[in-house]
Design an enzyme around this catalytic site. Structure first.
Site, PDB file in Angstrom:
ATOM      1  N   GLU A 104       0.803  -1.220   0.000  1.00 46.39           N
ATOM      2  CA  GLU A 104       0.000   0.000   0.000  1.00 46.39           C
ATOM      3  C   GLU A 104       0.848   1.288   0.000  1.00 46.39           C
ATOM      4  OE1 GLU A 104      -2.004   0.213   3.643  1.00 46.39           O
ATOM      5  OE2 GLU A 104      -3.194   1.944   3.048  1.00 46.39           O
ATOM      6  N   ILE A 127       1.990 -10.037   2.083  1.00 44.96           N
ATOM      7  CA  ILE A 127       1.469 -11.288   2.656  1.00 44.96           C
ATOM      8  C   ILE A 127       0.076 -11.058   3.225  1.00 44.96           C
ATOM      9  CG2 ILE A 127       3.754 -12.216   3.211  1.00 44.96           C
ATOM     10  CD1 ILE A 127       3.062 -11.614   6.217  1.00 44.96           C
ATOM     11  N   ASP A 128      -0.283  -9.786   3.509  1.00 44.50           N
ATOM     12  CA  ASP A 128      -1.556  -9.499   4.189  1.00 44.50           C
ATOM     13  C   ASP A 128      -2.767  -9.642   3.260  1.00 44.50           C
ATOM     14  OD1 ASP A 128       0.085  -8.795   6.308  1.00 44.50           O
ATOM     15  OD2 ASP A 128       0.052  -6.669   5.804  1.00 44.50           O
ATOM     16  N   MET A 170       0.105 -12.701  11.496  1.00 44.06           N
ATOM     17  CA  MET A 170       0.195 -11.316  11.010  1.00 44.06           C
ATOM     18  C   MET A 170      -1.041 -10.948  10.195  1.00 44.06           C
ATOM     19  SD  MET A 170       4.135 -10.752   9.891  1.00 44.06           S
ATOM     20  CE  MET A 170       5.344 -10.163  11.076  1.00 44.06           C
ATOM     21  N   ARG A 172      -1.736  -7.234   9.664  1.00 42.33           N
ATOM     22  CA  ARG A 172      -2.057  -5.831   9.971  1.00 42.33           C
ATOM     23  C   ARG A 172      -3.535  -5.674  10.287  1.00 42.33           C
ATOM     24  NH1 ARG A 172       2.216  -3.028  10.194  1.00 42.33           N
ATOM     25  NH2 ARG A 172       1.055  -1.287  11.009  1.00 42.33           N
ATOM     26  N   ARG A 266      -1.532 -22.129  25.975  1.00 41.17           N
ATOM     27  CA  ARG A 266      -0.219 -21.647  25.528  1.00 41.17           C
ATOM     28  C   ARG A 266      -0.370 -20.786  24.277  1.00 41.17           C
ATOM     29  NH1 ARG A 266       0.996 -23.381  29.842  1.00 41.17           N
ATOM     30  NH2 ARG A 266       2.602 -24.916  30.365  1.00 41.17           N
ATOM     31  N   HIS A 272       7.647 -13.071  12.028  1.00 40.74           N
ATOM     32  CA  HIS A 272       8.254 -12.935  10.700  1.00 40.74           C
ATOM     33  C   HIS A 272       8.547 -14.257  10.020  1.00 40.74           C
ATOM     34  CE1 HIS A 272       8.645  -8.904  12.306  1.00 40.74           C
ATOM     35  NE2 HIS A 272       8.723  -8.502  11.060  1.00 40.74           N
ATOM     36  N   GLN A 274       6.407 -16.081   9.047  1.00 34.43           N
ATOM     37  CA  GLN A 274       5.392 -16.114   7.988  1.00 34.43           C
ATOM     38  C   GLN A 274       5.850 -15.444   6.705  1.00 34.43           C
ATOM     39  OE1 GLN A 274       1.300 -15.149  10.112  1.00 34.43           O
ATOM     40  NE2 GLN A 274       3.042 -14.445  11.287  1.00 34.43           N
TER      41      GLN A 274
HETATM   42  O1  F6P Z   1       2.632  -5.989   5.919  1.00 36.23           O
HETATM   43  C1  F6P Z   1       3.326  -7.160   6.162  1.00 36.23           C
HETATM   44  C2  F6P Z   1       3.605  -7.327   7.624  1.00 36.23           C
HETATM   45  O2  F6P Z   1       4.308  -8.534   7.817  1.00 36.23           O
HETATM   46  C3  F6P Z   1       2.384  -7.248   8.523  1.00 36.23           C
HETATM   47  O3  F6P Z   1       1.626  -8.438   8.528  1.00 36.23           O
HETATM   48  C4  F6P Z   1       3.025  -6.898   9.845  1.00 36.23           C
HETATM   49  O4  F6P Z   1       2.146  -6.226  10.709  1.00 36.23           O
HETATM   50  C5  F6P Z   1       4.149  -5.988   9.428  1.00 36.23           C
HETATM   51  O5  F6P Z   1       4.439  -6.268   8.087  1.00 36.23           O
HETATM   52  C6  F6P Z   1       5.400  -6.143  10.256  1.00 36.23           C
HETATM   53  O6  F6P Z   1       6.303  -5.173   9.849  1.00 36.23           O
HETATM   54  P1  F6P Z   1       7.848  -5.204  10.225  1.00 36.23           P
HETATM   55  O7  F6P Z   1       8.511  -6.217   9.338  1.00 36.23           O
HETATM   56  O8  F6P Z   1       8.295  -3.829   9.924  1.00 36.23           O
HETATM   57  O9  F6P Z   1       7.952  -5.600  11.655  1.00 36.23           O
END
Ligand code: F6P
Length: 343
Positions: A104, A127-128, A170, A172, A266, A272, A274
């Protein structure tokens, strides 16, 4: 033509496949030359780039990350940025067009630059899967595959101990990763930003599953806010660009379930992982098709447009359309998943 490529924003599996296919198509079909700007818009602003030959992109379709590096540099706010200076850099280095690969924020920058006369086209990545104007972005399928595998693993250890297992993913401010990976793993509850669910309801689902001898698996998107609460629960502050830093809701949900139901619980935050590693076959194909399309857009001089997937076709979409709000999970998709929650 001499074309510059850049990758900007968070990395994502499939970026290298775009670079490879655009370069190969350009060299084979048009005798183009390529450069790769290092570190996103920063490389363009500072004239920091590498030449990209056919050899440089060999075997890249299967490689995760980005060979160019990335950053969250803003093309207007960074010192030396703005359309006049960027135009001067392009002229100085004999570069005729730019392909900006990003999410974006990157595409918003590309759109503004195109409106200000810079010859730039876009390729959507995240990935979102939260971008409008394209049905899917590459990276999403890889993230789903990684998250699903992780949840399959959580289920075997959870079942062994008869524990509730929470998996934070993740995404966002949208719940696509949670919805798809949760469905794939047969989660007993999926919590996404688009749907305000009370923690009482979550506990009820967990108890229903636990009471029939199963280990509840609760998938929670990092942007989920429970009904009755106003903001992200973790309070992790802000990124450099002012966006809230997400993550931490899984710990909170875990604590709530354990405290309210007495079920040992748990949390696992996938983070990351992902975004790392090699792209799936699906993402390699989508990214490769996007790279070919982006190169065609350059030769059509379709500045301010991007490659997109509509159904099974690769289409041309105006960046303005892609940036008209986030693509969130529709209520009917959530209702469909919810049929299988709890009992
Ligand atoms: O937009 C991709 C993403 O992995 C989101 O899912 C996550 O909130 C964000 O980036 C994490 O960002 P950074 O790599 O800057 O921690």
């Amino acid at each position: 033509m001499r074309i510059g490529l850049l990758t900007s924003g968070g990395d994502c599996p499939g970026l290298n496949a775009v670079i490879r296919s655009a370069v190969l198509h350009g060299i084979k079909s048009f005798s183009d030359e390529f450069v790769g700007f290092r570190g996103g818009w920063r490389g363009l602003i500072e004239g920091d780039y590498i030449e990209l030959s056919r050899q440089d992109v060999r075997g890249l379709a299967r490689v995760g990350g980005t060979i160019l590096g990335t950053s969250r540099t803003h093309p207007y706010n960074h010192p030396g940025g703005g359309p006049e200076k960027i135009a001067a850099q392009l002229k100085r280095h004999g570069i005729d067009a730019v392909i900006a690969i990003g999410g974006e924020g990157t595409l918003a920058g590309a759109r503004r630059l195109a409106e200000d006369g810079i010859p730039v086209v876009g390729v959507p990545k995240t990935i979102d899967n939260d971008l409008r104007g394209t049905d899917y972005t590459f990276g999403f399928d890889t993230a789903i595959s990684i998250a699903t595998d992780a949840m399959d693993r959580l289920r075997t250890t959870g079942e062994s101990h008869h524990r509730a297992m929470v998996a934070e993913v993740m995404g966002r401010h949208v719940g696509w990763i949670a919805l798809h990976s949760g469905m794939a793993a047969g989660a007993h509850a999926i919590l996404i930003p688009e749907q305000r669910i009370t923690i009482d309801q979550v506990c009820e689902w967990a108890e229903q599953v636990h009471s029939r001898g199963r280990s509840p698996l609760i998938v929670v998107a990092e942007g989920f806010i429970p009904e009755g609460y106003d903001a992200a629960m973790a309070g992790k502050g802000q990124e450099d660009d002012g966006r809230p830093r997400l993550g931490g809701i899984g710990e909170w949900v875990t604590h709530q379930i354990e405290a309210r139901t007495g079920i040992e619980t748990r949390n696992t935050t996938l983070g990351h992982i992902q975004r790392g590693g090699n792209p799936t076959g699906y993402d390699r194909v989508l990214a490769t098709r996007f790279g070919i399309k982006a190169l065609d857009l350059v030769h059509e001089e379709a500045w301010g447009h991007m490659a997109a997937l509509l159904g099974t076709e690769i289409a041309t979409v105006n960046l303005a359309e892609a940036l008209d709000g986030l693509k969130s999970v529709p209520p009917e998709r959530y209702a469909e998943a919810q049929i299988l929650f709890g009992r």
